[in-house]
Write a protein that holds these residues in place. Sequence first.
Motif, PDB file in Angstrom:
ATOM      1  N   LEU A  24       0.838  -1.204   0.000  1.00 57.54           N
ATOM      2  CA  LEU A  24       0.000   0.000   0.000  1.00 57.54           C
ATOM      3  C   LEU A  24       0.870   1.250   0.000  1.00 57.54           C
ATOM      4  O   LEU A  24       0.582   2.221  -0.718  1.00 57.54           O
ATOM      5  CB  LEU A  24      -0.910  -0.015   1.230  1.00 57.54           C
ATOM      6  N   ASP A  25       1.940   1.227   0.792  1.00 56.48           N
ATOM      7  CA  ASP A  25       2.851   2.372   0.867  1.00 56.48           C
ATOM      8  C   ASP A  25       3.465   2.662  -0.500  1.00 56.48           C
ATOM      9  O   ASP A  25       3.552   3.821  -0.931  1.00 56.48           O
ATOM     10  CB  ASP A  25       3.951   2.071   1.892  1.00 56.48           C
ATOM     11  N   ARG A  26       3.893   1.614  -1.191  1.00 54.80           N
ATOM     12  CA  ARG A  26       4.504   1.801  -2.508  1.00 54.80           C
ATOM     13  C   ARG A  26       3.487   2.311  -3.530  1.00 54.80           C
ATOM     14  O   ARG A  26       3.824   3.136  -4.392  1.00 54.80           O
ATOM     15  CB  ARG A  26       5.145   0.492  -2.978  1.00 54.80           C
ATOM     16  N   ARG A  27       2.233   1.819  -3.457  1.00 52.49           N
ATOM     17  CA  ARG A  27       1.203   2.301  -4.380  1.00 52.49           C
ATOM     18  C   ARG A  27       0.914   3.787  -4.140  1.00 52.49           C
ATOM     19  O   ARG A  27       0.749   4.554  -5.093  1.00 52.49           O
ATOM     20  CB  ARG A  27      -0.088   1.481  -4.215  1.00 52.49           C
ATOM     21  N   LEU A  28       0.824   4.170  -2.888  1.00 45.97           N
ATOM     22  CA  LEU A  28       0.579   5.577  -2.582  1.00 45.97           C
ATOM     23  C   LEU A  28       1.731   6.452  -3.069  1.00 45.97           C
ATOM     24  O   LEU A  28       1.518   7.551  -3.597  1.00 45.97           O
ATOM     25  CB  LEU A  28       0.383   5.758  -1.067  1.00 45.97           C
ATOM     26  N   PHE A  29       2.965   5.958  -2.894  1.00 42.79           N
ATOM     27  CA  PHE A  29       4.117   6.711  -3.375  1.00 42.79           C
ATOM     28  C   PHE A  29       4.055   6.883  -4.890  1.00 42.79           C
ATOM     29  O   PHE A  29       4.305   7.976  -5.413  1.00 42.79           O
ATOM     30  CB  PHE A  29       5.414   6.005  -2.977  1.00 42.79           C
ATOM     31  N   ARG A  30       3.702   5.823  -5.581  1.00 40.41           N
ATOM     32  CA  ARG A  30       3.619   5.885  -7.034  1.00 40.41           C
ATOM     33  C   ARG A  30       2.501   6.823  -7.472  1.00 40.41           C
ATOM     34  O   ARG A  30       2.633   7.553  -8.470  1.00 40.41           O
ATOM     35  CB  ARG A  30       3.400   4.481  -7.591  1.00 40.41           C
ATOM     36  N   SER A  31       1.402   6.863  -6.711  1.00 38.17           N
ATOM     37  CA  SER A  31       0.307   7.771  -7.046  1.00 38.17           C
ATOM     38  C   SER A  31       0.756   9.224  -6.958  1.00 38.17           C
ATOM     39  O   SER A  31       0.413  10.053  -7.805  1.00 38.17           O
ATOM     40  CB  SER A  31      -0.884   7.538  -6.100  1.00 38.17           C
ATOM     41  N   VAL A  32       1.538   9.540  -5.922  1.00 38.67           N
ATOM     42  CA  VAL A  32       2.050  10.903  -5.782  1.00 38.67           C
ATOM     43  C   VAL A  32       3.054  11.200  -6.890  1.00 38.67           C
ATOM     44  O   VAL A  32       3.080  12.297  -7.459  1.00 38.67           O
ATOM     45  CB  VAL A  32       2.698  11.094  -4.389  1.00 38.67           C
ATOM     46  N   ALA A  33       3.892  10.202  -7.233  1.00 36.36           N
ATOM     47  CA  ALA A  33       4.880  10.395  -8.296  1.00 36.36           C
ATOM     48  C   ALA A  33       4.201  10.682  -9.635  1.00 36.36           C
ATOM     49  O   ALA A  33       4.698  11.494 -10.433  1.00 36.36           O
ATOM     50  CB  ALA A  33       5.774   9.160  -8.411  1.00 36.36           C
ATOM     51  N   ASP A  34       3.077  10.039  -9.863  1.00 41.95           N
ATOM     52  CA  ASP A  34       2.373  10.216 -11.136  1.00 41.95           C
ATOM     53  C   ASP A  34       1.516  11.475 -11.168  1.00 41.95           C
ATOM     54  O   ASP A  34       1.087  11.915 -12.237  1.00 41.95           O
ATOM     55  CB  ASP A  34       1.475   8.998 -11.410  1.00 41.95           C
ATOM     56  N   ALA A  35       1.246  12.042  -9.988  1.00 41.11           N
ATOM     57  CA  ALA A  35       0.390  13.228  -9.924  1.00 41.11           C
ATOM     58  C   ALA A  35       1.191  14.476 -10.301  1.00 41.11           C
ATOM     59  O   ALA A  35       2.414  14.510 -10.193  1.00 41.11           O
ATOM     60  CB  ALA A  35      -0.183  13.381  -8.520  1.00 41.11           C
ATOM     61  N   HIS A  36       0.472  15.483 -10.768  1.00 41.85           N
ATOM     62  CA  HIS A  36       1.124  16.752 -11.111  1.00 41.85           C
ATOM     63  C   HIS A  36       0.259  17.887 -10.603  1.00 41.85           C
ATOM     64  O   HIS A  36      -0.921  17.988 -10.935  1.00 41.85           O
ATOM     65  CB  HIS A  36       1.311  16.893 -12.619  1.00 41.85           C
ATOM     66  N   PHE A  37       0.838  18.716  -9.753  1.00 45.28           N
ATOM     67  CA  PHE A  37       0.117  19.844  -9.192  1.00 45.28           C
ATOM     68  C   PHE A  37       0.764  21.120  -9.704  1.00 45.28           C
ATOM     69  O   PHE A  37       1.906  21.445  -9.319  1.00 45.28           O
ATOM     70  CB  PHE A  37       0.166  19.803  -7.660  1.00 45.28           C
ATOM     71  N   PRO A  38       0.101  21.847 -10.576  1.00 42.94           N
ATOM     72  CA  PRO A  38       0.683  23.062 -11.156  1.00 42.94           C
ATOM     73  C   PRO A  38       1.155  24.030 -10.070  1.00 42.94           C
ATOM     74  O   PRO A  38       0.455  24.314  -9.120  1.00 42.94           O
ATOM     75  CB  PRO A  38      -0.486  23.660 -11.959  1.00 42.94           C
ATOM     76  N   GLY A  39       2.358  24.505 -10.203  1.00 40.12           N
ATOM     77  CA  GLY A  39       2.917  25.475  -9.266  1.00 40.12           C
ATOM     78  C   GLY A  39       3.701  24.880  -8.121  1.00 40.12           C
ATOM     79  O   GLY A  39       4.526  25.553  -7.514  1.00 40.12           O
ATOM     80  N   LEU A  40       3.468  23.582  -7.807  1.00 44.65           N
ATOM     81  CA  LEU A  40       4.147  22.983  -6.666  1.00 44.65           C
ATOM     82  C   LEU A  40       5.535  22.447  -7.004  1.00 44.65           C
ATOM     83  O   LEU A  40       6.339  22.212  -6.105  1.00 44.65           O
ATOM     84  CB  LEU A  40       3.293  21.857  -6.066  1.00 44.65           C
ATOM     85  N   ASP A  41       5.796  22.229  -8.310  1.00 39.28           N
ATOM     86  CA  ASP A  41       7.103  21.685  -8.691  1.00 39.28           C
ATOM     87  C   ASP A  41       8.248  22.606  -8.308  1.00 39.28           C
ATOM     88  O   ASP A  41       9.382  22.152  -8.104  1.00 39.28           O
ATOM     89  CB  ASP A  41       7.143  21.426 -10.206  1.00 39.28           C
ATOM     90  N   ARG A  42       7.994  23.882  -8.207  1.00 40.10           N
ATOM     91  CA  ARG A  42       9.033  24.818  -7.783  1.00 40.10           C
ATOM     92  C   ARG A  42       9.005  25.040  -6.268  1.00 40.10           C
ATOM     93  O   ARG A  42      10.039  25.144  -5.621  1.00 40.10           O
ATOM     94  CB  ARG A  42       8.841  26.174  -8.483  1.00 40.10           C
ATOM     95  N   VAL A  43       7.795  25.108  -5.706  1.00 41.59           N
ATOM     96  CA  VAL A  43       7.654  25.484  -4.290  1.00 41.59           C
ATOM     97  C   VAL A  43       8.091  24.370  -3.348  1.00 41.59           C
ATOM     98  O   VAL A  43       8.901  24.587  -2.427  1.00 41.59           O
ATOM     99  CB  VAL A  43       6.200  25.900  -3.994  1.00 41.59           C
TER     100      VAL A  43
END
Length: 499
Positions: A24-43
Amino acid sequence: MGTNEGMPKAANHLTQIKKQLGALDRRLFRSVADAHFPGLDRVLPRLSRAADNSLLWAAVAGTLALSGRRQMRRAATRGLLAISLASPVVNLLGKQAFGRARPSIVDFPLARLGRIPSSHSFPSGHSASAAAFAAAVAMEVPARVGVPIAVTAGAVCFSRVYTGVHYPGDVLAGVGLGMGAALVTKRLWPGRTVIGEARVAATAPLIDLDPDGEGMVAVVNNGAGRDPGTAAAVRMEFPKAEIIETEPGDDLMKRLQEAAGRARVLAVAGGDGTMNCGAQAALEHGVPLLPIPAGTFDHFARTLGLETIDEAASAYRSGHVVAVDVGEVAGRVFLNTASLGIYPLVVDRREEWEGKIGKWSALVLAMADVLMHNRTPDELVVDGVRRRVWLLFAGNCAYESSGVAPTRRDRLEDGVLDIRLLTAASRLPRLRAMASTILGGLGVSRHYLAWRADTVRVASPSGSRGEVLLARDGETFTAQGPVVLSKRPRSLLVFRPVE
């Protein structure tokens, strides 16, 4: 037979649970890795780097301290104390015990990939520090200050997953440890709710006190370390008072005795160690004591209801004087606590190092030093009973809560010593003894004794007059045994705010 068969089944069941949680931990990590939140990549990567080595929280603490408000200074101190407790638990114990590898960064977005530390992954140190600081600060400040800090802490925690350096489970474990560390600070340092609640014995008000301090001698200990402007503030409040400043290395007790000998009122600015020296001088010369809080903890002044120089000045001008108990050990008074065993050793080590690395870092290292070295219980005779003692605590008046490190009193004039004894009927591990010192008597009921008395006698089994290391109000000294701890009920006159 059935029990033996059940053990492998239970072990297999536990292994399955661990595998499922890991998956479950690895799936959640992969979900965050695949997600993209505009503006957060710099912050978020920048926020994550800012929290390296707790520099972000040190900066926030500095900002709070520079606000000039005591409440904010307390919040900053409690937050840094919580970090100093959480960080070694995570980095020295947690990561070494679990040894979990960092997440795989295959196919992880390089634009937001953080610097991968060489340490183990579980638990997250950044998350522990963030949660410890935010939770500790929240104990002291209003929501308008605490909420933005909590939101920032939450962002730091999420950033550790978003930048690919931790699994979500690492972060959750770190948050749990950090919040636990914040709660432990309540044991080490009482909260605001204790201010001025203790009952005292009322006396007749003093008359003919000059509001500008004529007849007052104020001794300011510049080595107390909280505010370099204390002496100037006292001069401003009491322009007619005689102000004596002492520096580290001065004979503080001698200066206090000389001051009390010519004072109508003895004012003392410093921490608890300075205050108990002032109390001794005030008692010997029969003058009332005006405590001016200027230390790190100020347990005694806070219990009276004094948190600031302004409050001390108001208490003086009201002429409201009360009678409180003092304890006495080996001919020296104490206002809060006296102890022997593990705690004086920790205080001794802390005092050696705090000038170089700061009080809280020195405290953590001192605890580690006491734990790692081959310390053994003291062989003592306590009120005629031979015991192997890790720690003897004596409180001036009854303290609330169990354990060997209570912090709150409801009275300052009950005529008793509150005795807490941590013994070693069998070999009690040093780590467990120290944990009991910090957390209370958890899990050591067989070895924890508590009672109240007006006198306690402590001697060596042989009856020899060897030296004993003692602590009183956070200061250590040695005395020739046997040692007698006793009470002087309602013997000290002190100023207190009018209720």
